[in-house]
Design an enzyme around this catalytic site. Structure first.
Site, short mmCIF file in Angstrom:
data_model
loop_
_atom_site.label_atom_id
_atom_site.label_comp_id
_atom_site.label_asym_id
_atom_site.label_seq_id
_atom_site.Cartn_x
_atom_site.Cartn_y
_atom_site.Cartn_z
N LYS A 111 0.71 -1.43 0.30
CA LYS A 111 0.47 -0.26 -0.10
C LYS A 111 0.93 1.42 0.29
O LYS A 111 0.55 2.42 -0.77
CB LYS A 111 -1.05 0.11 1.13
CG LYS A 111 -2.15 -0.80 1.16
CD LYS A 111 -3.07 -0.83 1.81
CE LYS A 111 -4.83 -1.53 2.08
NZ LYS A 111 -5.42 -1.88 2.32
N LYS A 192 -4.52 -10.21 -6.22
CA LYS A 192 -5.77 -11.25 -5.36
C LYS A 192 -6.59 -9.40 -5.45
O LYS A 192 -6.61 -8.51 -6.07
CB LYS A 192 -5.75 -10.29 -3.85
CG LYS A 192 -5.47 -9.13 -2.85
CD LYS A 192 -5.75 -9.76 -1.15
CE LYS A 192 -6.28 -8.59 -0.95
NZ LYS A 192 -6.11 -8.18 0.00
N LYS A 195 -10.95 -3.93 -3.33
CA LYS A 195 -12.19 -3.40 -3.34
C LYS A 195 -11.23 -1.82 -3.79
O LYS A 195 -11.98 -0.43 -5.66
CB LYS A 195 -12.51 -2.48 -2.14
CG LYS A 195 -13.10 -3.76 -0.74
CD LYS A 195 -13.79 -2.86 -0.31
CE LYS A 195 -13.81 -3.95 1.11
NZ LYS A 195 -12.59 -3.67 1.70
#
Ligand code: AQP
Length: 325
Positions: A111, A192, A195
């Site tokens: 991230k 993966k 969202k």
């Protein structure tokens, strides 16, 4: 009775990865354990977020949990920020964790990659997650495969704290589904499903209707060759579809493979199975959305019950480290 806890971020619409990696096993857990499910809004603010949407997304996530089959008469559903003990316990655990441990967390690296600066909250995120779990004396934490490393950290912190200050925390075990524990993006089957994915075509939402599911699976990226084989390394796209089919209809992905002569027939079967699996959740979501007051009542009752358990753990923790009471 075994205690179970898990959480989900209110960062947007829930997707098939959340459903298969988490919610479906949560629904099963409520029948056999004392289960707590938490909407982790304090985790959602560790990256860019829209304050105007946080409350509505939190309610939407709660509605999604009810739609996925959680029954508030069988489990406790609550919002993390409504139980202040999570943040207080996180601070104490931060004084037990090390910077080196945090730097090794792959989710932080992913991230934070390419960002000019990242928040201290994103760095410390796994410790707050450990507090979420340890506050409830959870024996088991049902999560998708991506959360294994964070669970390992929660276990390490519990062990270390207990060794330094005396038995205080239950050391939790991860429980990861056997099939579809890491649902992959349909457009990029090496990442993966998430969202925050680049392309909406790669992510099947829990509330997508059958025509949308059909379009996304029909356009899913496949692999070279024509044979349907379960081989995640060399055929990641087809293997992902086989995992979805297995998760939705039963069976093992490698055994199902031989039943499909070509990619098209596999895509049709996966479409039908996934749409049918998600149908009850879609119908229940529509029903719960008509009564947001009831969803708020569920959360308020949940926060009260969760708060009692977490307060007792925090008192025990304060006593262990000698805080004046
Ligand atoms: N692709 C996935 N396959 C299997 N399980 C998954 N989970 C998430 N993605 C997959 C599981 O869903 C639970 C709740 O996840 P979360 O929303 O709290 O966190 P996340 O893993 O950060 O989800 P996203 O979709 O990837 O969100 P963004 O894009 O905001 O980072 C967890 O049990 C997780 O394992």
């Amino acid at each position: 009775m075994v205690r179970v806890l898990s959480g989900v971020q209110p960062t947007g619409e829930m997707h098939l990865g959340n459903y298969l990696g988490a919610f479906r096993s949560w629904s099963a857990e409520q029948y056999e354990s004392d289960a707590f499910f938490c909407i982790v809004d304090l985790h959602a603010i560790t990256v860019d977020f829209d304050p105007k949407q946080l409350a509505s997304r939190t309610l939407h996530t709660a509605t999604s949990l009810l739609a996925a089959g959680l029954d508030p008469s069988r489990c406790t559903i609550f919002v993390q920020s409504q139980v202040h003990e999570h943040s207080e316990l996180a601070w104490i655990l931060e004084c037990t964790a090390t910077m080196g441990e945090m730097r090794r967390m792959t989710q932080f690296k992913e991230k934070g990659a390419g960002q000019e600066s990242v928040s201290l909250g994103l760095f410390a995120y796994p410790v707050l997650m450990a507090a979420d779990i340890l506050a409830y004396d959870a024996d088991r934490v049902p999560v998708g495969d991506d959360q294994r490393q964070h669970l390992e950290l929660a276990r390490d912190l519990a062990h270390r704290f207990n060794a330094r200050y005396g038995e205080t925390f239950v050391v939790p075990d991860a429980s990861v589904p056997r099939v579809a524990s890491r649902v992959m993006d349909l457009q990029d089957p090496t990442s993966k499903m998430s969202k925050s994915a680049q392309s909406h075509l790669g992510t099947i939402m829990m509330l997508d209707d059958p025509t949308v599911i059909e379009r996304k699976i029909r356009r899913a990226v496949t692999d070279s060759g024509t044979e349907v084989l379960y081989d995640p390394e060399n055929k990641p796209g087809i293997s992902n579809l086989l995992e979805l089919l297995a998760a939705a209809s039963g069976g093992a992905p490698d055994q199902l493979a031989s039943g499909y002569p070509n990619y098209g027939s596999l895509k049709s079967a996966a479409t039908e199975a996934v749409a049918e699996m998600l149908r009850p959740a879609r119908e229940r979501f529509a029903a719960f959305s008509r009564d947001p007051g009831e969803v708020r009542r569920v959360l308020s009752d949940g926060a009260q019950r969760a708060g009692e358990v977490a307060a007792s753990t925090l008192r025990r923790t304060h006593a262990a480290i000698g805080i004046l009471t």
